[in-house]
Enzyme design. Sequence first.
Site, mmCIF file in Angstrom:
data_model
loop_
_atom_site.group_PDB
_atom_site.id
_atom_site.type_symbol
_atom_site.label_atom_id
_atom_site.label_comp_id
_atom_site.label_asym_id
_atom_site.label_seq_id
_atom_site.Cartn_x
_atom_site.Cartn_y
_atom_site.Cartn_z
ATOM 1 N N CYS A 59 -0.951 2.538 1.938
ATOM 2 C CA CYS A 59 -1.794 1.531 1.288
ATOM 3 C C CYS A 59 -1.251 1.219 -0.105
ATOM 4 C CB CYS A 59 -3.264 1.948 1.234
ATOM 5 S SG CYS A 59 -3.931 2.346 2.846
ATOM 6 N N HIS A 60 0.033 0.973 -0.136
ATOM 7 C CA HIS A 60 0.690 0.560 -1.370
ATOM 8 C C HIS A 60 2.023 -0.103 -1.030
ATOM 9 C CE1 HIS A 60 2.467 4.719 -0.869
ATOM 10 N NE2 HIS A 60 3.552 3.996 -1.051
#
Length: 137
Positions: A51-52
Amino acid sequence: MANKLIKYINFEIKGDDRGSLISIEQNSNIPFEIKRNYYIFNTLPGVKRGCHAHKKLKQLLITVSGKCDILLDNGIIQETAVLNSPNKGLLIEEMIWREMFNFTKDCVLLVLANDYYSEHDYIRNYHEFLILTKKNQ
Ligand code: TYD
Protein backbone atom coordinates in the site's frame (compact mmCIF):
# COMPACT_ATOMS: atom_id res chain seq x y z
CA MET A 1 -4.47 -7.95 -23.89
CA ALA A 2 -0.77 -7.87 -22.96
CA ASN A 3 0.15 -6.79 -19.45
CA LYS A 4 1.67 -3.33 -19.25
CA LEU A 5 2.67 -3.23 -15.61
CA ILE A 6 3.42 -6.86 -14.82
CA LYS A 7 7.04 -7.71 -15.56
CA TYR A 8 7.88 -11.27 -14.64
CA ILE A 9 11.40 -12.63 -14.75
CA ASN A 10 11.74 -16.39 -15.06
CA PHE A 11 14.80 -17.82 -13.37
CA GLU A 12 16.66 -20.86 -14.60
CA ILE A 13 16.41 -23.75 -12.16
CA LYS A 14 19.74 -25.53 -11.72
CA GLY A 15 18.32 -28.91 -10.87
CA ASP A 16 20.05 -32.18 -10.28
CA ASP A 17 19.20 -35.43 -8.55
CA ARG A 18 19.47 -33.69 -5.16
CA GLY A 19 16.91 -30.98 -5.86
CA SER A 20 16.77 -27.42 -7.17
CA LEU A 21 18.80 -24.23 -6.91
CA ILE A 22 18.29 -20.73 -8.29
CA SER A 23 21.02 -18.11 -8.42
CA ILE A 24 20.31 -14.39 -8.72
CA GLU A 25 23.11 -12.05 -9.76
CA GLN A 26 22.89 -8.28 -9.89
CA ASN A 27 22.84 -6.73 -13.36
CA SER A 28 22.83 -10.22 -14.83
CA ASN A 29 19.55 -12.11 -14.50
CA ILE A 30 17.98 -9.11 -12.74
CA PRO A 31 18.38 -5.58 -14.14
CA PHE A 32 19.76 -3.74 -11.12
CA GLU A 33 22.39 -3.68 -8.39
CA ILE A 34 21.25 -5.36 -5.15
CA LYS A 35 21.82 -3.27 -2.02
CA ARG A 36 19.19 -4.76 0.28
CA ASN A 37 17.20 -7.95 0.76
CA TYR A 38 14.29 -8.51 3.09
CA TYR A 39 11.57 -11.10 3.41
CA ILE A 40 8.00 -11.13 4.59
CA PHE A 41 6.68 -14.26 6.32
CA ASN A 42 4.18 -15.42 8.96
CA THR A 43 1.63 -13.08 7.36
CA LEU A 44 -1.69 -13.35 9.13
CA PRO A 45 -4.89 -14.27 7.24
CA GLY A 46 -6.63 -11.36 5.49
CA VAL A 47 -3.62 -9.05 5.78
CA LYS A 48 -2.80 -6.57 3.02
CA ARG A 49 0.78 -5.26 2.91
CA GLY A 50 2.58 -2.68 0.84
CA CYS A 51 0.00 0.00 0.00
CA HIS A 52 2.69 2.40 -1.10
CA ALA A 53 4.84 3.41 -4.07
CA HIS A 54 8.50 4.31 -4.24
CA LYS A 55 9.85 7.45 -5.88
CA LYS A 56 13.06 5.80 -7.12
CA LEU A 57 13.43 2.30 -5.70
CA LYS A 58 13.40 -0.79 -7.93
CA GLN A 59 12.46 -4.11 -6.40
CA LEU A 60 12.22 -7.74 -7.40
CA LEU A 61 9.72 -9.91 -5.51
CA ILE A 62 9.92 -13.70 -5.31
CA THR A 63 7.76 -16.12 -3.35
CA VAL A 64 10.47 -18.58 -2.34
CA SER A 65 7.62 -20.50 -0.69
CA GLY A 66 3.84 -20.31 -1.01
CA LYS A 67 1.82 -17.76 -2.95
CA CYS A 68 0.53 -14.21 -2.86
CA ASP A 69 -1.12 -11.73 -5.22
CA ILE A 70 0.20 -8.25 -5.96
CA LEU A 71 -1.89 -5.36 -7.25
CA LEU A 72 0.12 -2.93 -9.38
CA ASP A 73 -1.13 0.56 -10.24
CA ASN A 74 0.63 3.33 -12.21
CA GLY A 75 -2.09 5.88 -11.53
CA ILE A 76 -3.87 5.03 -14.79
CA ILE A 77 -4.22 1.26 -14.98
CA GLN A 78 -4.23 -1.54 -12.43
CA GLU A 79 -3.12 -5.13 -12.94
CA THR A 80 -2.89 -8.04 -10.51
CA ALA A 81 0.15 -10.31 -10.63
CA VAL A 82 0.35 -13.75 -9.07
CA LEU A 83 3.54 -15.03 -7.48
CA ASN A 84 3.34 -18.76 -6.84
CA SER A 85 6.71 -20.20 -7.77
CA PRO A 86 10.31 -19.74 -6.57
CA ASN A 87 11.51 -19.49 -10.16
CA LYS A 88 9.31 -16.49 -11.00
CA GLY A 89 10.23 -12.92 -10.03
CA LEU A 90 8.11 -9.79 -10.31
CA LEU A 91 9.99 -6.62 -11.19
CA ILE A 92 8.45 -3.45 -9.72
CA GLU A 93 10.15 -0.26 -10.77
CA GLU A 94 9.72 3.30 -9.53
CA MET A 95 6.35 5.05 -9.18
CA ILE A 96 4.19 1.93 -9.07
CA TRP A 97 1.66 1.63 -6.27
CA ARG A 98 1.64 -1.97 -4.93
CA GLU A 99 -0.57 -3.95 -2.58
CA MET A 100 0.25 -7.54 -1.58
CA PHE A 101 -2.57 -9.78 -0.39
CA ASN A 102 -3.95 -13.35 -0.43
CA PHE A 103 -0.81 -14.61 1.31
CA THR A 104 -0.82 -18.35 1.91
CA LYS A 105 0.23 -19.42 5.41
CA ASP A 106 3.52 -20.80 4.09
CA CYS A 107 4.32 -17.72 1.97
CA VAL A 108 7.85 -16.35 2.25
CA LEU A 109 8.08 -13.28 0.04
CA LEU A 110 11.68 -12.35 -0.68
CA VAL A 111 12.33 -8.79 -1.86
CA LEU A 112 15.56 -7.64 -3.51
CA ALA A 113 16.02 -3.88 -3.72
CA ASN A 114 18.47 -1.58 -5.46
CA ASP A 115 18.88 0.75 -2.51
CA TYR A 116 18.97 0.88 1.28
CA TYR A 117 15.82 1.47 3.31
CA SER A 118 14.76 5.11 3.22
CA GLU A 119 11.39 6.33 4.44
CA HIS A 120 11.93 9.44 2.24
CA ASP A 121 11.54 7.29 -0.87
CA TYR A 122 8.06 6.08 0.16
CA ILE A 123 4.74 7.51 -1.02
CA ARG A 124 2.26 6.08 1.47
CA ASN A 125 -0.74 8.22 0.57
CA TYR A 126 -2.64 7.12 -2.56
CA HIS A 127 -3.99 10.62 -3.26
CA GLU A 128 -0.46 12.04 -3.14
CA PHE A 129 0.68 9.20 -5.45
CA LEU A 130 -2.00 10.14 -8.01
CA ILE A 131 -0.97 13.81 -7.91
CA LEU A 132 2.69 12.88 -8.47
CA THR A 133 1.88 10.55 -11.39
CA LYS A 134 -0.17 13.29 -13.07
CA LYS A 135 2.79 15.70 -12.73
CA ASN A 136 5.10 13.18 -14.40
CA GLN A 137 2.83 12.70 -17.46
P1 TYD B 1 6.72 -1.44 5.45
O1 TYD B 1 7.51 -0.83 4.34
O2 TYD B 1 5.57 -0.66 5.99
O3 TYD B 1 6.20 -2.86 4.99
P2 TYD B 1 5.28 -3.20 3.73
O4 TYD B 1 6.14 -4.09 2.89
O5 TYD B 1 4.07 -3.85 4.22
O6 TYD B 1 4.99 -1.91 3.04
O7 TYD B 1 7.74 -1.79 6.60
C1 TYD B 1 7.32 -2.31 7.86
C2 TYD B 1 8.30 -1.85 8.91
O8 TYD B 1 9.61 -2.36 8.68
C3 TYD B 1 8.43 -0.34 8.97
O9 TYD B 1 8.53 0.02 10.33
C4 TYD B 1 9.73 -0.06 8.27
C5 TYD B 1 10.55 -1.31 8.54
N1 TYD B 1 11.47 -1.65 7.44
C6 TYD B 1 12.83 -1.56 7.65
O10 TYD B 1 13.31 -1.18 8.74
N2 TYD B 1 13.68 -1.91 6.64
C7 TYD B 1 13.22 -2.33 5.43
O11 TYD B 1 14.03 -2.66 4.53
C8 TYD B 1 11.80 -2.41 5.22
C9 TYD B 1 11.23 -2.86 3.91
C10 TYD B 1 10.97 -2.05 6.25
